[in-house]
Design a protein around this motif. Sequence first.
Motif, mmCIF file in Angstrom:
data_model
loop_
_atom_site.group_PDB
_atom_site.id
_atom_site.type_symbol
_atom_site.label_atom_id
_atom_site.label_comp_id
_atom_site.label_asym_id
_atom_site.label_seq_id
_atom_site.Cartn_x
_atom_site.Cartn_y
_atom_site.Cartn_z
ATOM 1 N N HIS A 119 -11.007 -18.844 -29.567
ATOM 2 C CA HIS A 119 -10.227 -17.755 -28.994
ATOM 3 C C HIS A 119 -8.877 -17.625 -29.696
ATOM 4 O O HIS A 119 -8.448 -16.540 -30.060
ATOM 5 N N PHE A 120 -8.241 -18.779 -29.905
ATOM 6 C CA PHE A 120 -6.880 -18.796 -30.450
ATOM 7 C C PHE A 120 -6.814 -18.096 -31.812
ATOM 8 O O PHE A 120 -5.914 -17.296 -32.072
ATOM 9 N N ARG A 136 -7.251 -14.353 -31.400
ATOM 10 C CA ARG A 136 -6.111 -13.816 -30.660
ATOM 11 C C ARG A 136 -4.881 -13.710 -31.563
ATOM 12 O O ARG A 136 -4.169 -12.712 -31.575
ATOM 13 N N LYS A 137 -4.670 -14.780 -32.321
ATOM 14 C CA LYS A 137 -3.510 -14.814 -33.195
ATOM 15 C C LYS A 137 -3.590 -13.700 -34.243
ATOM 16 O O LYS A 137 -2.585 -13.097 -34.610
ATOM 17 N N LYS A 166 -0.210 -10.609 -33.780
ATOM 18 C CA LYS A 166 0.915 -10.377 -34.690
ATOM 19 C C LYS A 166 1.343 -8.913 -34.703
ATOM 20 O O LYS A 166 2.474 -8.589 -35.038
ATOM 21 N N THR A 205 3.689 -8.110 -31.061
ATOM 22 C CA THR A 205 4.833 -8.911 -30.608
ATOM 23 C C THR A 205 5.977 -8.015 -30.136
ATOM 24 O O THR A 205 6.083 -6.854 -30.558
ATOM 25 N N ASN A 223 -2.584 -15.242 -16.590
ATOM 26 C CA ASN A 223 -1.879 -16.468 -16.954
ATOM 27 C C ASN A 223 -2.752 -17.227 -17.931
ATOM 28 O O ASN A 223 -3.933 -17.014 -17.996
ATOM 29 N N GLY A 224 -2.137 -18.169 -18.611
ATOM 30 C CA GLY A 224 -2.929 -19.028 -19.490
ATOM 31 C C GLY A 224 -3.219 -18.374 -20.820
ATOM 32 O O GLY A 224 -2.623 -17.355 -21.172
ATOM 33 N N PRO A 225 -4.141 -18.970 -21.584
ATOM 34 C CA PRO A 225 -4.365 -18.508 -22.958
ATOM 35 C C PRO A 225 -4.800 -17.051 -23.063
ATOM 36 O O PRO A 225 -4.570 -16.415 -24.084
ATOM 37 N N HIS A 238 -3.606 -14.642 -21.302
ATOM 38 C CA HIS A 238 -2.514 -13.766 -20.878
ATOM 39 C C HIS A 238 -2.519 -12.488 -21.727
ATOM 40 O O HIS A 238 -2.626 -12.540 -22.946
ATOM 41 N N ALA A 281 0.844 -7.054 -23.162
ATOM 42 C CA ALA A 281 1.923 -7.029 -22.165
ATOM 43 C C ALA A 281 3.212 -6.418 -22.718
ATOM 44 O O ALA A 281 3.846 -5.585 -22.071
ATOM 45 N N GLU A 293 5.317 -16.716 -19.240
ATOM 46 C CA GLU A 293 4.218 -16.034 -18.562
ATOM 47 C C GLU A 293 2.843 -16.630 -18.822
ATOM 48 O O GLU A 293 1.969 -16.580 -17.971
ATOM 49 N N CYS A 294 2.617 -17.152 -20.014
ATOM 50 C CA CYS A 294 1.254 -17.612 -20.317
ATOM 51 C C CYS A 294 1.051 -19.058 -19.895
ATOM 52 O O CYS A 294 -0.012 -19.628 -20.125
ATOM 53 N N GLY A 295 2.066 -19.651 -19.298
ATOM 54 C CA GLY A 295 1.880 -20.995 -18.752
ATOM 55 C C GLY A 295 1.865 -22.091 -19.800
ATOM 56 O O GLY A 295 1.384 -23.184 -19.548
ATOM 57 N N SER A 315 0.661 -21.683 -23.188
ATOM 58 C CA SER A 315 -0.455 -21.590 -24.136
ATOM 59 C C SER A 315 -0.033 -21.031 -25.489
ATOM 60 O O SER A 315 -0.881 -20.722 -26.310
ATOM 61 N N MET A 367 1.162 -18.083 -26.148
ATOM 62 C CA MET A 367 0.556 -16.766 -26.265
ATOM 63 C C MET A 367 1.498 -15.635 -25.884
ATOM 64 O O MET A 367 1.119 -14.479 -25.965
ATOM 65 N N GLU A 382 4.820 -18.969 -35.827
ATOM 66 C CA GLU A 382 4.267 -17.609 -35.876
ATOM 67 C C GLU A 382 4.524 -16.855 -34.582
ATOM 68 O O GLU A 382 4.852 -15.678 -34.598
ATOM 69 N N GLY A 437 7.725 -13.270 -33.097
ATOM 70 C CA GLY A 437 7.644 -12.072 -32.266
ATOM 71 C C GLY A 437 8.575 -12.080 -31.072
ATOM 72 O O GLY A 437 8.523 -11.173 -30.253
#
Lengths: 391, 107
Positions: free
Chosen positions: A85-86, A89-90, A94, A97, A335-337, A339, A343, B39-41, B43, B45, B70, B74
Motif C-alpha cells: 500500500h505504502f 500511496r507514496k 506527492k 501535498t 485514520n491510520g495508513p 487516511h 484531505a 491525523e493519520c495516527g 503512519s 501519511m 519525502e 509536502g
Amino acid sequence: MALAPLDESITLDQLSSDPYPIYRRLRAESPVLRVAATGRTLLTKAALTKAVKENPELFSSDDPHTPMKPAFRAHTLMRKDGQAHFVERKAISKALTPKMIKTDWGPLYEQLAEEYVARLPRGETVDLFSELCGPLAARILAHILGIPEANDEQMQRWSQVLIDGAGNFGWKPELFAASDAANDEMDALFAALEPKRRAEPDGSAYSVMLNADDPIPMSQIYSNIKIAIGGGINEPRDALATIVYGLLTNPDQLAEVRAQEAWDKAFEEGIRWVAPIQVSSRRALEDTELGGCDILKGDTVMTVQASANRDEEIYEDGENFFVFRDKNPHQAFGNGPHHCAGAHVARRTVGKIILPMLFDRFPNMTLPDPEAVIWKGFGFRGPINLPVVLN
Amino acid sequence: MIKVTYVAQDGTATTIEAEEGTSVMQAAVSNDLDGIVGECGGSMMCATCHCYVDEAWAERTGERSSDEEEMLEGAADEVTERSRLSCQIRLQPGLDGLVVHLPEEQL
C-alpha cells in the motif's frame, strides 16, 4: 467473552434514509453489534473506530473477495496493506501535498471556481448540487489527476459507475458491465495522454507517477487514477452541499463565519456532522476483542465514522451543526495508513476557495425550503439536491 | 516518564510528560495540544505533525528517514533542516527535556 449481539431488525433502507437515530441508539446500547443486513460487525464509538483504523497489523484492508477488483479491473491500494500500500500511496501522494496544492495549484483552482460560480444564474432557484457541487469537483479533480481532457460528464459518470461497481456485493452483472465500459473509456484516455504527460511534466498526479525515478507499474498508475476518480468527486461534492446546507439553515452561524472568515472551521464541522464517507471495512487477521466482544479471525468489522463523529464522549450536542466547537477531532478523513490522500485538496478547494467565493458572490443566498432537501446514503452520504435562490 | 516541551509560534510553551516509547506526536495529541494534528495516527501519511526540533536537541533526535523526508516536503509550513514529523520521534530517556517548536500551520 462472547460474540457481539446480533441484530436482525435494522435494514439497509433505514441506514440509507436516516442512519443517525440508529447510530445514536447503538452508541448507547451496543457499540459493537453484528448487523445482519450488512453482514458486518458495526463499530459506532470513536475510540473503537480509531483503534481499528490505527492497527493495520490486526485489522487488514485487504479483502480478497472485494467487488472493487472487478469494478476497477485491479487490486487497488485501498485494499492493500503495509509496504504494498505504502509504495502505491507514496507514488500519488506527492501530487497531493499541502505545499503542492497551495503554491502550485491554488491559482488554477481559484480560476476554475470563479468560472463555475460565475455561470450560475442570479435571482433564480438553482440546484446547487447538480449545477455547481458535482461539476466543479469533477473539473478540479480532472486537473489534479492530469486528465483535464475528460469532461465533467465523463468524470462524474465514471466516478459513479466505479462506486456502484465497488459496492456491488450482490455481484449483479449489469453493474460490472457498466464499470467495464467505463474502464475501457478511461484506459483509452490514459493511454492517449501518456506521451504528453511524460514529455511535459506538469505536477499532476499522472505526470508525477509517470516521471518518478522508480515508477510503479503502469497497471497501478491506472488503478491509482481510477481510485482517485471513484473517491475524489462525491466527497468534495457532498461536503460542499452539506456545509452550504448547514450554514443556510443556521443564519446566525453563517454571519459569525463571515465575520471571522472561519470557512475552514465550517468545512471541518460540515464533514464531521455528515461525513461524506460514512463507513469503512476492515478484516480481522487474528481472533481479538473489541469493546468487550469477541471478534473472530476473518470477521469483517465496519468502522462507522459517521457515528464516531457524533460520539457523546467527544462532542457536546454532536447531532447538530455547530461551527464554533472548541475541538473537532473528527474522523471524516479516516485514520491510520489509509487516511484520505485527498484531505489537503479538499480542505483547500472547498474550505479555502469555493465556500468563501460562493458566499461572497451571492451574499443573500437562501434555501427557501430546507424540507425539500433529500439526504441519502449509507456508505456515502450527503444531500442529493440543494435548491437555493442565488442573490 | 519523559518530559517534552512544545513551543508555539507565539512563544507559549507547554510541557507534557509521556511514557517512554510514545512518539512526540502521540504525546501531544493525547494531551489535546493545539498545533499538532497527527491525523493519520503516525503512519507517515498526512504531514500534519510537523515540528522543528530545538537546536540544542537536534543531534539527539536522530536523522529523518527518506520516507519521512519525502512526506515532509509536502508540509504546509516552511521546512528547515530542523523539521521533523513528530510521529517519527520516539521518546526515550536520552530525550528527557526535549524541546520542539511548532509551525504556524499544519493544514
